[in-house]
Enzyme design. Structure first.
Site, PDB file in Angstrom:
ATOM      1  CG  PHE A 139       5.862  -0.666   1.056  1.00 56.53           C
ATOM      2  CD1 PHE A 139       4.930  -0.424  -0.160  1.00 56.53           C
ATOM      3  CD2 PHE A 139       5.854   0.219   1.907  1.00 56.53           C
ATOM      4  CE1 PHE A 139       4.062   0.542  -0.095  1.00 56.53           C
ATOM      5  CE2 PHE A 139       5.124   1.530   1.668  1.00 56.53           C
ATOM      6  CZ  PHE A 139       4.302   1.568   0.827  1.00 56.53           C
ATOM      7  CG  LEU A 166      13.760 -12.874  -1.583  1.00 59.36           C
ATOM      8  CD1 LEU A 166      13.461 -14.234  -2.497  1.00 59.36           C
ATOM      9  CD2 LEU A 166      12.650 -11.976  -1.899  1.00 59.36           C
ATOM     10  CB  ALA A 224      18.402  -3.955   2.400  1.00 59.69           C
ATOM     11  CB  ALA A 225      15.984  -1.491   6.566  1.00 62.71           C
ATOM     12  CB  THR A 264      13.253   6.639   8.328  1.00 62.51           C
ATOM     13  OG1 THR A 264      12.058   7.180   9.165  1.00 62.51           O
ATOM     14  CG2 THR A 264      14.233   5.961   9.365  1.00 62.51           C
ATOM     15  CG  ASP A 265      10.012  10.640   9.545  1.00 62.95           C
ATOM     16  OD1 ASP A 265      10.072   9.565   9.628  1.00 62.95           O
ATOM     17  OD2 ASP A 265       8.909  11.335   9.751  1.00 62.95           O
ATOM     18  CE  LYS A 309      16.927   3.135   7.527  1.00 62.32           C
ATOM     19  NZ  LYS A 309      16.943   2.659   6.326  1.00 62.32           N
ATOM     20  CG  LEU A 350      -1.998   2.842  11.105  1.00 57.57           C
ATOM     21  CD1 LEU A 350      -2.442   2.512  12.454  1.00 57.57           C
ATOM     22  CD2 LEU A 350      -2.153   4.456  10.985  1.00 57.57           C
ATOM     23  N   PRO A 365      -6.593  -2.499  16.005  1.00 58.71           N
ATOM     24  CG  PRO A 365      -4.734  -3.640  15.950  1.00 58.71           C
ATOM     25  CD  PRO A 365      -6.017  -3.494  15.024  1.00 58.71           C
ATOM     26  N   GLY A 387       7.684   3.823  24.339  1.00 63.34           N
ATOM     27  CA  GLY A 387       8.386   5.047  23.740  1.00 63.34           C
ATOM     28  C   GLY A 387       7.711   5.469  22.472  1.00 63.34           C
ATOM     29  CG  HIS A 388       3.353   5.521  20.053  1.00 60.83           C
ATOM     30  ND1 HIS A 388       2.142   5.133  20.143  1.00 60.83           N
ATOM     31  CD2 HIS A 388       3.874   5.762  18.772  1.00 60.83           C
ATOM     32  CE1 HIS A 388       1.690   5.171  18.889  1.00 60.83           C
ATOM     33  NE2 HIS A 388       2.637   5.646  18.028  1.00 60.83           N
TER      34      HIS A 388
HETATM   35  P1  NAD Z   1      10.141  -3.459   3.986  1.00 59.35           P
HETATM   36  O1  NAD Z   1      10.452  -4.006   5.362  1.00 59.35           O
HETATM   37  O2  NAD Z   1       8.832  -3.380   3.166  1.00 59.35           O
HETATM   38  O3  NAD Z   1      11.179  -4.275   3.011  1.00 59.35           O
HETATM   39  C1  NAD Z   1      12.608  -4.392   3.252  1.00 59.35           C
HETATM   40  C2  NAD Z   1      13.147  -5.144   2.269  1.00 59.35           C
HETATM   41  O4  NAD Z   1      14.658  -5.361   2.632  1.00 59.35           O
HETATM   42  C3  NAD Z   1      12.555  -6.607   2.066  1.00 59.35           C
HETATM   43  O5  NAD Z   1      12.326  -6.913   0.778  1.00 59.35           O
HETATM   44  C4  NAD Z   1      13.592  -7.457   2.636  1.00 59.35           C
HETATM   45  O6  NAD Z   1      13.679  -8.772   1.943  1.00 59.35           O
HETATM   46  C5  NAD Z   1      14.850  -6.750   2.457  1.00 59.35           C
HETATM   47  N1  NAD Z   1      16.028  -7.345   3.336  1.00 59.35           N
HETATM   48  C6  NAD Z   1      15.751  -7.117   4.772  1.00 59.35           C
HETATM   49  N2  NAD Z   1      16.977  -7.515   5.212  1.00 59.35           N
HETATM   50  C7  NAD Z   1      17.695  -7.711   4.597  1.00 59.35           C
HETATM   51  C8  NAD Z   1      19.318  -8.179   4.199  1.00 59.35           C
HETATM   52  N3  NAD Z   1      19.884  -8.420   5.484  1.00 59.35           N
HETATM   53  N4  NAD Z   1      19.586  -8.212   2.984  1.00 59.35           N
HETATM   54  C9  NAD Z   1      19.193  -8.113   1.989  1.00 59.35           C
HETATM   55  N5  NAD Z   1      17.643  -7.746   2.082  1.00 59.35           N
HETATM   56  C10 NAD Z   1      17.242  -7.557   3.194  1.00 59.35           C
HETATM   57  O7  NAD Z   1      10.608  -2.013   4.266  1.00 59.35           O
HETATM   58  P2  NAD Z   1      10.088  -0.711   3.348  1.00 59.35           P
HETATM   59  O8  NAD Z   1       8.825  -0.114   3.940  1.00 59.35           O
HETATM   60  O9  NAD Z   1      10.218  -1.020   1.805  1.00 59.35           O
HETATM   61  O10 NAD Z   1      11.244   0.420   3.714  1.00 59.35           O
HETATM   62  C11 NAD Z   1      12.406   0.161   2.658  1.00 59.35           C
HETATM   63  C12 NAD Z   1      13.456   1.167   3.253  1.00 59.35           C
HETATM   64  O11 NAD Z   1      12.923   2.697   3.462  1.00 59.35           O
HETATM   65  C13 NAD Z   1      13.849   1.105   4.646  1.00 59.35           C
HETATM   66  O12 NAD Z   1      15.299   1.322   4.795  1.00 59.35           O
HETATM   67  C14 NAD Z   1      13.411   1.844   5.613  1.00 59.35           C
HETATM   68  O13 NAD Z   1      13.903   2.154   6.842  1.00 59.35           O
HETATM   69  C15 NAD Z   1      13.056   2.895   4.761  1.00 59.35           C
HETATM   70  N6  NAD Z   1      11.937   3.912   4.914  1.00 59.35           N
HETATM   71  C16 NAD Z   1      10.665   3.414   5.123  1.00 59.35           C
HETATM   72  C17 NAD Z   1       9.416   3.947   5.401  1.00 59.35           C
HETATM   73  C18 NAD Z   1       8.151   3.317   5.350  1.00 59.35           C
HETATM   74  O14 NAD Z   1       7.212   4.216   5.676  1.00 59.35           O
HETATM   75  N7  NAD Z   1       7.958   2.279   5.286  1.00 59.35           N
HETATM   76  C19 NAD Z   1       9.644   5.493   5.472  1.00 59.35           C
HETATM   77  C20 NAD Z   1      11.021   5.942   5.393  1.00 59.35           C
HETATM   78  C21 NAD Z   1      11.957   5.156   5.192  1.00 59.35           C
HETATM   79  P1  TYD Z   2       3.668   2.021  11.775  1.00 59.09           P
HETATM   80  O1  TYD Z   2       2.902   1.834  10.530  1.00 59.09           O
HETATM   81  O2  TYD Z   2       4.309   1.053  12.416  1.00 59.09           O
HETATM   82  O3  TYD Z   2       4.886   3.129  11.359  1.00 59.09           O
HETATM   83  P2  TYD Z   2       5.750   4.029  12.345  1.00 59.09           P
HETATM   84  O4  TYD Z   2       5.885   3.494  13.827  1.00 59.09           O
HETATM   85  O5  TYD Z   2       7.092   3.761  11.696  1.00 59.09           O
HETATM   86  O6  TYD Z   2       5.359   5.402  12.238  1.00 59.09           O
HETATM   87  O7  TYD Z   2       2.996   2.988  12.943  1.00 59.09           O
HETATM   88  C1  TYD Z   2       2.315   4.102  12.637  1.00 59.09           C
HETATM   89  C2  TYD Z   2       1.648   4.773  13.667  1.00 59.09           C
HETATM   90  O8  TYD Z   2       0.427   3.854  13.818  1.00 59.09           O
HETATM   91  C3  TYD Z   2       2.163   4.884  14.928  1.00 59.09           C
HETATM   92  O9  TYD Z   2       1.874   5.948  15.673  1.00 59.09           O
HETATM   93  C4  TYD Z   2       1.847   3.595  15.497  1.00 59.09           C
HETATM   94  C5  TYD Z   2       0.203   3.273  15.264  1.00 59.09           C
HETATM   95  N1  TYD Z   2      -0.085   2.054  15.127  1.00 59.09           N
HETATM   96  C6  TYD Z   2      -1.212   1.520  15.841  1.00 59.09           C
HETATM   97  O10 TYD Z   2      -1.970   2.472  16.459  1.00 59.09           O
HETATM   98  N2  TYD Z   2      -1.680   0.316  15.600  1.00 59.09           N
HETATM   99  C7  TYD Z   2      -0.978  -0.762  15.089  1.00 59.09           C
HETATM  100  O11 TYD Z   2      -1.480  -1.881  15.055  1.00 59.09           O
HETATM  101  C8  TYD Z   2       0.113  -0.347  14.243  1.00 59.09           C
HETATM  102  C9  TYD Z   2       0.953  -1.121  13.469  1.00 59.09           C
HETATM  103  C10 TYD Z   2       0.478   1.117  14.335  1.00 59.09           C
END
Ligand code: NAD
Ligand code: TYD
Length: 340
Positions: free
Chosen positions: A12, A36, A81-82, A124-125, A155, A191, A206, A276-277
């Site tokens: 993403f 992937l 990647a994560a 991440t925060d 992380k 979410l 949900p 642990g929410h």
């Molecule tokens: P995502 O799950 O959408 O994408 C993760 C990508 O990493 C995927 O394309 C997956 O194929 C790849 N990947 C997973 N394991 C791998 C491996 N072992 N080797 C190579 N590639 C691998 O995640 P995202 O939401 O795009 O998050 C990206 C980064 O940003 C992560 O490090 C996450 O911790 C960080 N982050 C995410 C958020 C958020 O709100 N989504 C917020 C802050 C930080």
């Molecule tokens: P999420 O998108 O999983 O991100 P994070 O846990 O990294 O903050 O969840 C965002 C918020 O939404 C979190 O407080 C959990 C809540 N949530 C729901 O209430 N229902 C759901 O089905 C999901 C996936 C998350």
């Protein structure tokens, strides 16, 4: 031409970052290295300029594959990647330790071996734990690391290894810590896309616990821009918190989605709370704003509208996922079936 190595660029945020860099620069070539996994999707990379973007399928835990793909003297390595979903880390944490911790160390070793100029760790925060609600406290760069979920712990551990690489070997590192992202191409386990796609399909939404947990939402392109600025302008060893000062209770987010789609609030279903929410995330982004000259460009209202429109116009993208392994995940996680 500058050469940068991006891991996780089919996910993403990584794909949004790759697109932004290709669009907003003309002298940067990208090697996009991604395993992937279920969350990676080549559809996210359709139509990119193939002269400046090369995709390589590979796992960041695989030292040989990383060394083969990473060019000598690359200008930067951006580690996106994560394993990224908290609920999955509660069900099974081992994959998180492997990719998020071991994978990061493999990348650090490879970056040293190949003389990469700068290592950017996308964190991440959530590493800073949780904040009390109805409070004026914010996460700052010097807040203690107090991760509460296995995802956040992995992380935080990765950040420690990045710091150790700087202190021990003088690696030029930068860490960014962003809040919750939303926008196009987010995997529907999270979410906002989960609620959009369930609402579009007339399925229950949900909401965990009392729905009053607070997240600090940022549009994905704004995050991507902050990461680029942190690379270009960040100090060596710097940590940068990224947030758009946009705290929302989950229930408010869900109701806004239903209202935008013209669907009834009766679709909301309160379900058992996540273990642990974390109650509240809120980011003080003053350092990033002041030192990097960064400001978010997309308001919550615009961003949510754009995001909903993208999911409406790209239903094939979501349907491919909903018809795959996600269907079983959903059944196990929520005890309910997705409609066909
Ligand atoms: P995502 O799950 O959408 O994408 C993760 C990508 O990493 C995927 O394309 C997956 O194929 C790849 N990947 C997973 N394991 C791998 C491996 N072992 N080797 C190579 N590639 C691998 O995640 P995202 O939401 O795009 O998050 C990206 C980064 O940003 C992560 O490090 C996450 O911790 C960080 N982050 C995410 C958020 C958020 O709100 N989504 C917020 C802050 C930080
Ligand atoms: P999420 O998108 O999983 O991100 P994070 O846990 O990294 O903050 O969840 C965002 C918020 O939404 C979190 O407080 C959990 C809540 N949530 C729901 O209430 N229902 C759901 O089905 C999901 C996936 C998350």
């Amino acid at each position: 031409m500058k050469k940068i190595f991006v891991t996780g660029g089919a996910g993403f945020i990584g794909s949004a970052f790759v697109k932004l860099v290709l669009e907003e620069t003309s002298d940067v070539e990208i090697i996009n290295f991604d395993a992937l996994t279920y969350a990676g999707n080549l559809e996210n990379l359709k139509g990119l300029d193939a002269t400046r973007h090369k995709f390589i399928k590979g796992d960041i835990c695989d030292k040989d594959a990383v060394l083969q793909a990473l060019p000598e003297n690359a200008d930067a390595l951006f580690n996106f990647a994560a394993e990224s979903h908290v609920d999955r880390s509660i069900s099974s944490a081992s994959e998180f330790v492997l990719t998020n911790v071991l994978g990061t160390q493999v990348l650090i070793d490879a970056a040293r071996a190949k003389n990469v100029r700068r290592f950017i760790q996308v964190s991440t925060d959530e590493v800073m734990g949780t904040l009390p609600e109805d409070d004026t406290a914010f996460f700052r760069e010097d807040s203690p690391l107090e991760p509460n979920s296995p995802y956040a712990a992995s992380k935080a551990a990765a950040e420690h290894f990045v710091r150790a690489a700087r202190e021990t070997f003088g690696v030029d590192t930068v860490i960014t810590r962003c809040g919750n992202n939303y926008g196009p191409r987010q995997f529907p386990e999270k979410l906002i896309p989960l609620m959009i796609s369930n609402a579009m399909n007339g399925e229950a939404l949900p909401v965990y616990g009392d729905g009053k947990n607070v997240r600090d939402w940022i549009y994905v392109e704004d995050h991507a821009r902050a990461i680029w600025l942190a690379y270009e302008k960040g100090e060596k060893g710097g940590i940068y918190n990224v947030g758009a000062r946009n705290e929302r209770q989950n229930i408010e987010v869900v109701q806004s989605i239903l209202d935008a789609l013209g669907k009834p609030h009766s679709l909301i279903k309160y379900v058992t709370d996540r273990l642990g929410h974390d109650r509240r995330y809120a980011i003080d982004a003053a350092k990033t704003e002041n030192e990097l000259g960064w400001k978010p460009q997309t308001t919550w209202e615009e961003g949510l509208q754009k995001t909903i429109r993208w999911y409406q116009e790209n239903q094939d993208w979501t349907n491919h996922i909903r018809n795959g392994a996600y269907r079983d995940y959903y059944q196990k996680m929520y005890g309910a079936s997705l409609s066909a």
